[in-house]
Design a protein around this motif. Structure first.
Motif, PDB file in Angstrom:
ATOM      1  N   GLY A  37       0.800  -1.223   0.000  1.00  0.00           N
ATOM      2  CA  GLY A  37       0.000   0.000   0.000  1.00  0.00           C
ATOM      3  C   GLY A  37       0.835   1.277   0.000  1.00  0.00           C
ATOM      4  N   ARG A  38       2.151   1.158   0.212  1.00  0.00           N
ATOM      5  CA  ARG A  38       3.028   2.331   0.144  1.00  0.00           C
ATOM      6  C   ARG A  38       3.757   2.324  -1.198  1.00  0.00           C
ATOM      7  NH1 ARG A  38       3.937   6.374   3.716  1.00  0.00           N
ATOM      8  NH2 ARG A  38       6.135   5.924   4.074  1.00  0.00           N
ATOM      9  N   VAL A  39       4.295   3.487  -1.585  1.00  0.00           N
ATOM     10  CA  VAL A  39       5.089   3.491  -2.817  1.00  0.00           C
ATOM     11  C   VAL A  39       6.432   2.808  -2.531  1.00  0.00           C
ATOM     12  CG1 VAL A  39       3.963   5.535  -3.764  1.00  0.00           C
ATOM     13  CG2 VAL A  39       6.032   5.801  -2.398  1.00  0.00           C
ATOM     14  N   ALA A  94     -10.213   9.382  -7.075  1.00  0.00           N
ATOM     15  CA  ALA A  94     -11.023   8.589  -6.156  1.00  0.00           C
ATOM     16  C   ALA A  94     -10.259   7.933  -5.014  1.00  0.00           C
ATOM     17  CB  ALA A  94     -11.766   7.506  -6.934  1.00  0.00           C
ATOM     18  N   ALA A  95      -8.986   7.618  -5.227  1.00  0.00           N
ATOM     19  CA  ALA A  95      -8.349   6.716  -4.272  1.00  0.00           C
ATOM     20  C   ALA A  95      -7.133   7.352  -3.609  1.00  0.00           C
ATOM     21  CB  ALA A  95      -7.925   5.443  -4.988  1.00  0.00           C
ATOM     22  N   GLY A  96      -6.640   6.714  -2.593  1.00  0.00           N
ATOM     23  CA  GLY A  96      -5.407   7.156  -1.942  1.00  0.00           C
ATOM     24  C   GLY A  96      -4.216   6.795  -2.800  1.00  0.00           C
ATOM     25  N   MET A  97      -3.124   7.569  -2.674  1.00  0.00           N
ATOM     26  CA  MET A  97      -1.993   7.299  -3.542  1.00  0.00           C
ATOM     27  C   MET A  97      -1.328   5.986  -3.194  1.00  0.00           C
ATOM     28  SD  MET A  97       1.062   9.754  -2.323  1.00  0.00           S
ATOM     29  CE  MET A  97       2.143   9.349  -0.986  1.00  0.00           C
ATOM     30  N   GLY A  98      -1.604   5.470  -2.012  1.00  0.00           N
ATOM     31  CA  GLY A  98      -0.940   4.234  -1.628  1.00  0.00           C
ATOM     32  C   GLY A  98      -1.465   3.009  -2.334  1.00  0.00           C
ATOM     33  N   GLU A  99      -2.625   3.075  -2.916  1.00  0.00           N
ATOM     34  CA  GLU A  99      -3.247   1.840  -3.354  1.00  0.00           C
ATOM     35  C   GLU A  99      -2.556   1.171  -4.510  1.00  0.00           C
ATOM     36  OE1 GLU A  99      -7.456   1.601  -3.458  1.00  0.00           O
ATOM     37  OE2 GLU A  99      -7.690   2.972  -1.792  1.00  0.00           O
ATOM     38  N   GLY A 100      -1.674   1.901  -5.212  1.00  0.00           N
ATOM     39  CA  GLY A 100      -0.940   1.273  -6.298  1.00  0.00           C
ATOM     40  C   GLY A 100       0.233   0.441  -5.819  1.00  0.00           C
ATOM     41  N   GLY A 101       0.638   0.578  -4.584  1.00  0.00           N
ATOM     42  CA  GLY A 101       1.880  -0.046  -4.134  1.00  0.00           C
ATOM     43  C   GLY A 101       1.719  -1.495  -3.766  1.00  0.00           C
ATOM     44  N   THR A 102       2.593  -2.342  -4.327  1.00  0.00           N
ATOM     45  CA  THR A 102       2.566  -3.744  -3.970  1.00  0.00           C
ATOM     46  C   THR A 102       3.899  -4.135  -3.363  1.00  0.00           C
ATOM     47  OG1 THR A 102       3.305  -4.408  -6.166  1.00  0.00           O
ATOM     48  CG2 THR A 102       0.933  -4.334  -5.765  1.00  0.00           C
TER      49      THR A 102
END
Ligand code: TXA
Ligand code: MG
Length: 316
Positions: free
Chosen positions: A139-141, A308-316
């Motif tokens: 959830g973090r970059v 729409a979303a938090g910036m963290g949601e791209g982080g895997t």
């Protein structure tokens, strides 16, 4: 910085089933022995990442590809010869050596020889494959310095090898060569144009959508600044609207060179977060060279509607 003693210690930690965060030219990785199922399970626990999400196996030498892949098409040999060591991950049909904890049960495996001298010394000293996702909490970059890793993972990792800031700054390009036609699964540190030039034809993007089903994020996930995409001409208006809505908003300023933008992107997002921003206005760069990967990460950060979303949601 580190020295050979640190690397010897890191090799010993990997052999003992421990977790070592190490620098690569793209981002820092959270490494474990790819042959050790207990060590692999610790990766998912440390990151807070759902199991079943496949891991890239890092190798010290391209010749080891045959130990991990069941068949190696000529296209894979070409890309490996041209781009390894480097920011390219090749997905191939897996060999019997590859553990289900690595692949999430899929019959393919992602392989990469990174270009960072510290990573190479570690991998060559270890000898086997090192499974490593990016060394961030889910959830973090991705982390591009040892300090980012410490912030995110702290004591969950046995050792952090500090190799300075990552030169590429954005994750590897993932090319799937396991099927009849090549496809890019994630744009990254090797430009798509360079891969197409090497393979002598167009390579389509087959990128997973940025959206995860609601409710699949772990409950510890803390919302971070939302990323709002706006053309350069609309940034000021966007900032005003966010401020009027009571947001602490900032513009993400990136260098105009796409290589520099990629290098600084994740550190800039973390800085804005640390300053307490709850909204970030960003412009998507031209999708050429590394700009394609920067645009991809910004869109993922922004979510499906760009707001729409938090910036963290791209982080895997
Ligand atoms: O630059 C990088 O690739 C960094 C450094 C540490 O090497 N690693 C990295 O790992 O970004 P991670 O786990 O954060 O992202 C790897 C991506 C995931 O989205 C995963 O789904 C995909 O690679 N992946 C791994 N193996 C795959 C496979 N067999 N098939 C399809 N996708 C795969
Ligand atoms: Mg990741």
């Amino acid at each position: 910085m580190n020295d050979s003693d640190d690397i010897r210690r890191a090799v010993a930690v990997l052999r003992a089933g421990g977790l070592v965060a190490f620098p690569t030219e793209t981002v820092y990785g959270l490494g474990a022995d790819a042959d050790n199922p207990a060590a692999l399970r610790r990766i998912f626990a440390a990151k807070g990442r759902p199991e079943g999400h496949p891991l890239i196996v890092h190798l010290g030498d391209a010749a080891a590809i045959v130990d991990w892949a069941a068949d190696v098409p000529e296209t894979a040999m070409r890309l490996a010869a041209r781009f390894w060591p480097g920011p390219l991950t090749i997905v191939l049909r897996r060999s019997g050596r590859v553990r289900p904890e690595v692949t999430g049960g899929q019959d393919t495996v992602g392989l990469r020889v990174p270009a960072h001298p510290v990573a190479l010394e570690l991998l060559r000293g270890f000898g086997g494959g090192v499974a490593a996702p990016s060394a961030n909490r889910f959830g973090r970059v991705s982390p591009t310095t040892a300090a980012h890793v410490r912030e995110d993972l702290g004591d969950a990792v046995d050792m952090i090898v500090d190799g300075g800031p990552c030169a590429v700054g954005i994750e590897s390009t993932i090319v799937d060569l396991s099927g009849p036609e090549p496809a890019i699964l994630r744009p990254g540190g090797v430009p798509r144009e360079d891969i197409e030039a090497e393979l002598g034809g167009p390579v389509p993007l087959r990128v997973e959508g940025p959206v995860r089903a609601p409710g699949t994020l772990p409950s510890h996930y803390a919302p971070k600044a939302r990323v709002v995409l706006a053309g350069v001409a609309e940034q000021a208006e966007s900032l005003r609207a966010l401020a009027a809505a009571g947001r602490k908003a900032s513009v993400l300023v990136l260098p105009s060179s796409s290589r520099e933008a990629a290098r600084g992107l994740y550190a800039a997002l973390r800085d804005l977060d640390a300053q307490g921003c709850d909204a970030v206005v960003a412009s998507v760069p031209a999708e050429e060279g590394l700009g394609l990967a920067v645009a991809d990460r910004l869109r993922r950060a922004a979510g499906p509607r760009g707001d729409a979303a938090g910036m963290g949601e791209g982080g895997t």
